[in-house]
Design an enzyme around this catalytic site. Structure first.
Site, short mmCIF file in Angstrom:
data_model
loop_
_atom_site.label_atom_id
_atom_site.label_comp_id
_atom_site.label_asym_id
_atom_site.label_seq_id
_atom_site.Cartn_x
_atom_site.Cartn_y
_atom_site.Cartn_z
CG HIS A 1 -15.22 4.62 10.75
ND1 HIS A 1 -16.10 4.23 9.78
CD2 HIS A 1 -15.14 3.58 11.62
CE1 HIS A 1 -16.54 3.01 10.04
NE2 HIS A 1 -15.96 2.59 11.15
CE1 TYR B 1 -19.72 0.33 9.88
CE2 TYR B 1 -21.58 1.54 10.78
CZ TYR B 1 -20.32 1.01 10.93
OH TYR B 1 -19.65 1.15 12.13
#
Length: 332
Positions: A140, A56
């Site tokens: 992830h 992010y």
């Protein structure tokens, strides 16, 4: 806060959790002050579970989240981050912008679920977050990397859990099928499923949610607004779904759901936030928030009382699957 099923080695989760992807300037810039204020608003609203990732904003989300949480006692909140995308400095990104995140392209993401890659990624995350521990670590988006992620990657996280370096481990994905494999074939504690168990989609009822109940694995539901399609009382004409323009059939379905919600005095986003939590395997909904106003709105929506008759009417209309809203008390 609600304990995870594996209470001997995992923390507790609040029903509303703070998704920190927007703090990495997802699609648009967020000021440092707004980022800090959003986290503080979440704290004041009772949120104690915060989720981030190196992905992010090339680490910006982690840095901002860590700085904002530094004012609060470390033992009073749950912090999760992710591994699998290792950040490496790049020399050819000068003047370029990172894809999806409004940040300079100073680093490149390298898929890496190896032991060395995970250890390096976690070390960097700890530094950016300014903390000495992370409570939950997710693999992830390992969609295309099952052999390494389920083998070396999972084994590395299991070792870190056994050593007490992390408290709980799992995987976070935009699909339920592979998450179900993690639940059935490994000893994960918690999984994060994004967009696949919502008012619009209940496919996870076929695989992930029954497996999680059977194995005692906690489910965190993210992207419960399906990229914004369920975020407003009525979908916008340019509504998105899975980060692209929403198909007309789904927009029409969302309007039909909104009709039923309105007949019970409930808004579409309020129902969307509450719905995943009706299932006994789901313990938290993670919502990306970038301003105090968004935090206060979502906390208020989740606090609303929603009549059981709403879910019954949605089921009778074929808008949610029968049995999808089984109450926790009846199922545990």
């Amino acid at each position: 806060m609600t304990p995870l099923h594996r209470t001997g080695r995992t923390p507790a989760l609040t029903e509303l959790s703070f998704g920190a992807a927007p703090l990495g300037n997802l699609y648009e810039e967020v000021s440092d002050d707004d980022a800090a204020s959003a986290v503080e608003a979440a704290w004041q609203a009772g949120v104690r579970f915060f989720d981030t990732a190196p992905h992010y904003g090339l680490g910006l989300s982690e840095r901002r989240l860590g700085a904002a949480l530094a004012a609060h006692p470390r033992d009073e909140y749950v912090l999760s981050t992710k591994v699998g995308r290792r950040l490496e400095p790049r020399s050819d990104g000068a003047g370029q912008r990172d894809a999806s995140f409004v940040v300079p392209a100073t680093h490149r993401r390298i898929w890496d679920f190896s032991r060395d890659g995970i250890l390096r990624t976690l070390e960097d995350s700890l530094r950016r977050l300014g903390t000495d521990r992370i409570d939950i670590v997710f693999l992830h988006d390992p969609d295309d990397y099952w052999p390494q992620a389920a083998g070396e990657g999972y084994a590395t996280l299991a070792d870190l859990r056994a050593q007490g370096v992390v408290r709980a481990i799992g995987a976070g994905m935009n699909q339920s099928a592979m998450l179900t494999r993690f639940v059935r074939e490994t000893d994960v504690d918690v999984v994060l499923v994004a967009g696949r168990y919502t008012l619009l989609e209940q496919g996870a009822l076929d695989d992930l949610l029954p497996a999680a109940l059977e194995r005692g694995v906690t489910v965190v539901a993210a992207a419960v607004f399906n990229s914004g399609l369920l975020a407003l009382d009525r979908p916008c004409p340019d509504a998105k779904y899975n980060y692209a323009d929403a198909p007309a059939a789904l927009v029409e379905r969302a309007h039909r759901i909104a009709d039923v919600c309105e007949s019970h005095g409930v808004t579409l986003p309020a129902a969307a936030l509450r719905y995943p939590l009706l299932h006994p395997a789901v313990r938290s909904v993670t919502v990306g928030m970038r301003t105090p106003r968004q935090v206060e709105r979502n906390a208020g929506l989740l606090a609303q009382d929603i009549p059981e008759a709403l879910w019954q009417d949605l089921s009778r209309a074929g808008l949610i699957r029968a049995g999808a809203s089984v109450s926790r008390d009846e199922s545990i």
